[in-house]
Design a protein around this motif. Structure first.
Motif, PDB file in Angstrom:
ATOM      1  N   TYR A  75      62.906   9.714  27.013  1.00  0.00           N
ATOM      2  CA  TYR A  75      61.331   9.065  26.460  1.00  0.00           C
ATOM      3  C   TYR A  75      60.822  10.133  25.905  1.00  0.00           C
ATOM      4  N   ALA A  76      59.925   9.208  24.620  1.00  0.00           N
ATOM      5  CA  ALA A  76      59.086  10.044  24.024  1.00  0.00           C
ATOM      6  C   ALA A  76      57.984   9.617  25.199  1.00  0.00           C
ATOM      7  N   MET A  77      56.671  11.376  25.179  1.00  0.00           N
ATOM      8  CA  MET A  77      55.631  10.490  26.247  1.00  0.00           C
ATOM      9  C   MET A  77      54.407  10.990  24.939  1.00  0.00           C
ATOM     10  N   GLY A  78      53.339   9.988  25.592  1.00  0.00           N
ATOM     11  CA  GLY A  78      52.186  10.042  24.591  1.00  0.00           C
ATOM     12  C   GLY A  78      50.988  10.039  25.825  1.00  0.00           C
ATOM     13  N   TRP A  79      49.555  11.082  25.250  1.00  0.00           N
ATOM     14  CA  TRP A  79      48.584  11.190  25.896  1.00  0.00           C
ATOM     15  C   TRP A  79      47.047  10.380  24.890  1.00  0.00           C
ATOM     16  N   PHE A  80      47.142   9.656  25.741  1.00  0.00           N
ATOM     17  CA  PHE A  80      45.734   8.863  24.348  1.00  0.00           C
ATOM     18  C   PHE A  80      44.415   8.784  25.852  1.00  0.00           C
ATOM     19  N   ARG A  81      43.312   8.620  25.536  1.00  0.00           N
ATOM     20  CA  ARG A  81      42.041   8.443  25.519  1.00  0.00           C
ATOM     21  C   ARG A  81      41.486   7.636  24.812  1.00  0.00           C
ATOM     22  N   GLN A  82      40.613   6.771  25.825  1.00  0.00           N
ATOM     23  CA  GLN A  82      39.127   5.926  25.696  1.00  0.00           C
ATOM     24  C   GLN A  82      37.879   6.092  25.939  1.00  0.00           C
ATOM     25  N   ARG A 113      40.748   3.156  22.520  1.00  0.00           N
ATOM     26  CA  ARG A 113      41.767   3.849  22.632  1.00  0.00           C
ATOM     27  C   ARG A 113      42.003   4.406  21.456  1.00  0.00           C
ATOM     28  N   GLU A 114      42.481   6.097  21.382  1.00  0.00           N
ATOM     29  CA  GLU A 114      43.124   6.568  20.680  1.00  0.00           C
ATOM     30  C   GLU A 114      43.568   7.964  20.557  1.00  0.00           C
ATOM     31  N   PHE A 115      44.329   8.050  20.070  1.00  0.00           N
ATOM     32  CA  PHE A 115      46.039   8.895  20.569  1.00  0.00           C
ATOM     33  C   PHE A 115      45.241  10.120  20.336  1.00  0.00           C
ATOM     34  N   VAL A 116      46.260  10.878  21.451  1.00  0.00           N
ATOM     35  CA  VAL A 116      45.477  12.288  21.492  1.00  0.00           C
ATOM     36  C   VAL A 116      46.614  13.630  21.258  1.00  0.00           C
ATOM     37  N   ALA A 117      48.296  13.286  21.882  1.00  0.00           N
ATOM     38  CA  ALA A 117      48.887  14.487  21.422  1.00  0.00           C
ATOM     39  C   ALA A 117      50.329  13.079  22.448  1.00  0.00           C
ATOM     40  N   ALA A 118      51.580  13.524  21.018  1.00  0.00           N
ATOM     41  CA  ALA A 118      52.083  13.109  21.357  1.00  0.00           C
ATOM     42  C   ALA A 118      53.899  14.218  22.102  1.00  0.00           C
ATOM     43  N   ILE A 119      54.887  13.992  22.805  1.00  0.00           N
ATOM     44  CA  ILE A 119      56.044  14.445  22.680  1.00  0.00           C
ATOM     45  C   ILE A 119      56.886  14.178  22.702  1.00  0.00           C
TER      46      ILE A 119
END
Length: 124
Positions: free
Chosen positions: A32-39, A45-51
């Motif tokens: 799976y692709a993974m991501g980090w988000f924050r609110q 909520r906004e995108f932070v990083a993905a891999i």
């Protein structure tokens, strides 16, 4: 059963560091692709990083480039977010998310599975 569990949040002074972890409960997350988000409070909520699935490609929001690093250890079913030089504006609840594709989707709304979040507070 909660598929994704975040940890590592807490209170830190500006300029400090934290490492967030996102543990997946199933081995299938290694594809799976993974991501980090924050609110942040009162914000979207906004995108932070993905891999991508094997850690070969990463993506970052402009606001965290050069300060945050996303990585993954598929042997441990875990994705990390190393956060350095933290600023008060980084204060938010951080969420990890998984998508059943090799590369991260363009939109956060296309991620399939979300964790419960871990709170990060950066004091000035």
């Amino acid at each position: 059963q909660v598929p994704l569990i975040e940890s590592g949040g807490g209170l830190v002074q500006a300029g400090g560091s934290l490492r967030l972890s996102c543990a997946a409960s199933e081995r299938t997350y290694t594809s799976y692709a993974m991501g980090w988000f924050r609110q942040a409070p009162w914000k979207e909520r906004e995108f932070v990083a993905a891999i991508n699935y094997n850690g070969g490609d990463t993506w970052y929001a402009d606001s965290v480039k050069g300060r945050f690093t996303i990585s993954r250890d598929n042997a441990k079913n875990t994705v990390y977010l190393q956060m350095n030089s933290l600023k008060p504006e980084d204060t938010a609840v951080y969420f990890c998310a998984a998508d059943a594709s090799l590369d991260p989707p363009a939109s956060q709304y296309d991620y399939d599975i979300w964790g419960q979040g871990t709170k990060v507070t950066v004091s000035s």
